[in-house]
Design a protein around this motif. Structure first.
Motif, PDB file in Angstrom:
ATOM      1  N   GLY A   1       0.022   0.281  -0.002  1.00 15.76           N
ATOM      2  CA  GLY A   1      -0.884   0.822   1.010  1.00 15.76           C
ATOM      3  C   GLY A   1      -1.665  -0.267   1.712  1.00 15.76           C
ATOM      4  O   GLY A   1      -1.786  -0.277   2.946  1.00 15.76           O
ATOM      5  N   TYR A   2      -2.202  -1.207   0.933  1.00 14.78           N
ATOM      6  CA  TYR A   2      -2.944  -2.308   1.540  1.00 14.78           C
ATOM      7  C   TYR A   2      -2.032  -3.168   2.421  1.00 14.78           C
ATOM      8  O   TYR A   2      -2.433  -3.603   3.512  1.00 14.78           O
ATOM      9  CB  TYR A   2      -3.585  -3.176   0.460  1.00 14.78           C
ATOM     10  N   ALA A   3      -0.806  -3.428   1.940  1.00 14.36           N
ATOM     11  CA  ALA A   3       0.135  -4.243   2.719  1.00 14.36           C
ATOM     12  C   ALA A   3       0.466  -3.586   4.047  1.00 14.36           C
ATOM     13  O   ALA A   3       0.513  -4.248   5.099  1.00 14.36           O
ATOM     14  CB  ALA A   3       1.412  -4.481   1.907  1.00 14.36           C
ATOM     15  N   ARG A   4       0.678  -2.262   4.025  1.00 19.40           N
ATOM     16  CA  ARG A   4       0.958  -1.552   5.277  1.00 19.40           C
ATOM     17  C   ARG A   4      -0.245  -1.615   6.221  1.00 19.40           C
ATOM     18  O   ARG A   4      -0.088  -1.781   7.435  1.00 19.40           O
ATOM     19  CB  ARG A   4       1.310  -0.094   4.971  1.00 19.40           C
ATOM     20  N   GLY A   5      -1.440  -1.496   5.658  1.00 21.91           N
ATOM     21  CA  GLY A   5      -2.644  -1.603   6.480  1.00 21.91           C
ATOM     22  C   GLY A   5      -2.757  -2.964   7.149  1.00 21.91           C
ATOM     23  O   GLY A   5      -3.084  -3.065   8.338  1.00 21.91           O
ATOM     24  N   PHE A   6      -2.470  -4.035   6.401  1.00 18.98           N
ATOM     25  CA  PHE A   6      -2.505  -5.376   6.982  1.00 18.98           C
ATOM     26  C   PHE A   6      -1.466  -5.523   8.095  1.00 18.98           C
ATOM     27  O   PHE A   6      -1.731  -6.158   9.122  1.00 18.98           O
ATOM     28  CB  PHE A   6      -2.248  -6.432   5.907  1.00 18.98           C
ATOM     29  N   LEU A   7      -0.290  -4.953   7.888  1.00 17.27           N
ATOM     30  CA  LEU A   7       0.763  -5.047   8.899  1.00 17.27           C
ATOM     31  C   LEU A   7       0.323  -4.367  10.195  1.00 17.27           C
ATOM     32  O   LEU A   7       0.501  -4.918  11.294  1.00 17.27           O
ATOM     33  CB  LEU A   7       2.047  -4.412   8.375  1.00 17.27           C
ATOM     34  N   VAL A   8      -0.274  -3.197  10.072  1.00 16.57           N
ATOM     35  CA  VAL A   8      -0.757  -2.485  11.261  1.00 16.57           C
ATOM     36  C   VAL A   8      -1.903  -3.257  11.907  1.00 16.57           C
ATOM     37  O   VAL A   8      -1.998  -3.338  13.140  1.00 16.57           O
ATOM     38  CB  VAL A   8      -1.191  -1.054  10.890  1.00 16.57           C
TER      39      VAL A   8
END
Length: 478
Positions: free
Chosen positions: A448-455
């Protein structure tokens, strides 16, 4: 855009006494800036201790942050205009005094209601202090090298305070107790208030009447917008609750524009100000920068503590390279802007920021500080320092000193609203990814955190695209 008249010919130009005390004036505004930006981040790592000590319900704990965010973001435009209407000296003394009193009240709170009320009033004080600190710079230091240096130092304090707030909050919470994350404001105010009494001066001038109807409408519009955004943690973006609040915000905003254009004899906001390209471009860029940066900073703190298991103090220490990089980027941005104009530090800084934030998406459950955080922290912080200070210089260039407070409020409101929207978007995406992940809980949380950083990296890439289109090619900061 025609060249601005020299500040020395303006009725709002600094007095000779003020010009003899530029160091004291700069010290006051930097202390104001430090107090406000520290308070935005210093509280985060203390939230678990606050919850346990005061008996917060899990759903209500977020209001320790949201109460401040709501009043701070909702009143920034009015707060900026107050400095123009009633004087910079009165505004800064009022803001510092209220901030100190409410910090004491927050630290002494005995139940959730008392703390939330203190935080809400603290946000009101912050909405006055942040724009007035920038206003004092633009009305004390003439455009050119002096103002660039002052804005550079002011921006470095902002970057350092934001990053070091996490470190300070962790150290105070771990070594003492959570009330000290609020008590830390008291010595800052005790130093700033006497300096403000000595250094900050206003020339006598006619005080225009406060446009009460306009003030109510713009406060309602911005407050409803911020409230709708911060409550997306509970109500989805497509829910009737969120859409209804956003619709009301738009209606109040349209009513405000009508009142300022057709009804008010002395409008709170002269709408013609937004035809000044430098301010409009800077406000737009700052909005898009904050859209990706605020949420990424928040996710990094959560990753350190919830995935890597860092203590609050360890998490805070991990942000030290970010603080150093921000200072370095600010210095580089100022020099490049002075030599070659604002376009290249804006574009280059945003490119580095987007790359660095996107790089954070490579985090791993078995990762560590050196492998997952050090590189992207340095890249993103250098870029952020360069583009933020340059955007601020562009936005304050050529503004009539009589409207400097309003212009400061516009820039800070753009940053706060952009940050609130971006944070809500990234938290929603991170939570949704975690909930739908099929792996173990820690792996799902990391995903979840990784996806947030990507966005967040994509949002900053969008900011870069906007910058390439809008940023001035010729110097607007000399």
């Amino acid at each position: 855009m025609s060249p601005p008249a020299p500040l020395a010919t303006s009725p709002e130009a600094p007095t000779a006494a003020a010009q003899r005390r530029p160091g004291l004036v700069l010290a006051v505004v930097c202390l104001c800036q430090l107090m406000v930006v520290l308070d935005i981040t210093v509280v985060n790592v203390a939230l678990p201790s606050i919850r346990d000590d005061l008996g917060f319900a899990s759903a209500d704990l977020q209001w320790v942050v949201n109460a401040y965010t709501l009043t701070f973001g909702g009143l920034l435009l009015l707060g900026g205009r107050i400095a123009d209407l009633f004087g910079r000296r009165k505004a800064v003394l009022l803001g510092l005094s209220i901030f100190a009193i409410t910090s004491l009240a927050a630290g002494l709170a005995q139940d959730p209601g008392q703390l939330i009320a203190a935080r809400a009033i603290q946000g009101i004080a912050g909405a006055v202090l942040l724009p007035v600190s920038l206003t004092i710079i633009t009305t004390t230091f003439p455009e050119g090298p002096e103002r660039r240096r002052a804005l550079g130092i002011w921006s470095m304090v902002a970057g350092f305070g934001s990053a070091s707030g996490v470190l300070l909050g962790g150290a105070l919470t771990q070594a003492l107790s959570w009330p000290w994350v609020f008590f830390v404001n008291l010595p800052i105010a005790a130093l700033a208030i006497p300096l403000a009494l000595v250094a900050v001066r206003d020339l006598p001038r006619r005080r225009p009447r406060l446009d009460l109807l306009g003030a109510v409408l713009v406060t309602a519009a911005t407050s409803l917008l911020v409230y709708a955004v911060v409550r997306t943690d509970r109500y989805s973006w497509g829910s009737a609750h969120t859409l209804g609040l956003l619709g009301l915000s738009v209606l109040f905003g349209l009513a405000f524009v009508y009142v300022e254009a057709r009804v008010a004899r002395e409008p709170l906001v002269r709408l013609g100000l937004f035809r000044q390209r430098s301010l409009a471009v800077a406000g737009t860029l700052i909005f898009f920068i904050a859209l990706g940066q605020f949420g990424a900073f928040y996710l990094a703190s959560l990753y350190l503590q919830n995935v890597l298991g860092y203590t609050p103090l360890q998490a805070g220490l991990s942000f030290v390279p970010f603080s150093i990089g921000t200072v370095a980027g600010t210095m580089v941005g100022m020099r490049v802007a002075a030599a070659r104009g604002p376009f290249w530090p804006l574009v280059g800084g945003l490119a580095l920021t987007a790359i660095g934030i996107g790089w954070f998406a490579t985090i791993d459950v078995d990762g560590g500080f050196v492998g997952n955080l050090l590189g992207p922290s340095i890249v993103a912080s250098v870029g952020l320092g360069a583009c933020f200070v340059t955007a601020t210089m562009v936005g304050t260039s050529g503004v009539d000193p009589a409207e400097a407070g309003l212009a400061s409020g516009v820039l800070n409101a753009a940053r706060q609203i952009g940050g609130s929207i971006g944070l809500a978007i990234l938290v929603t995406i991170a939570d949704s990814t975690t909930r739908h992940h099929s792996g173990p809980p820690l792996v799902a949380l990391n995903a979840g955190y990784a996806r947030g950083f990507l966005v967040a990296g994509c949002l900053l890439a969008l900011a870069l695209a906007v910058c390439v289109v809008l940023a001035p090619r010729r110097s607007a900061v000399e």
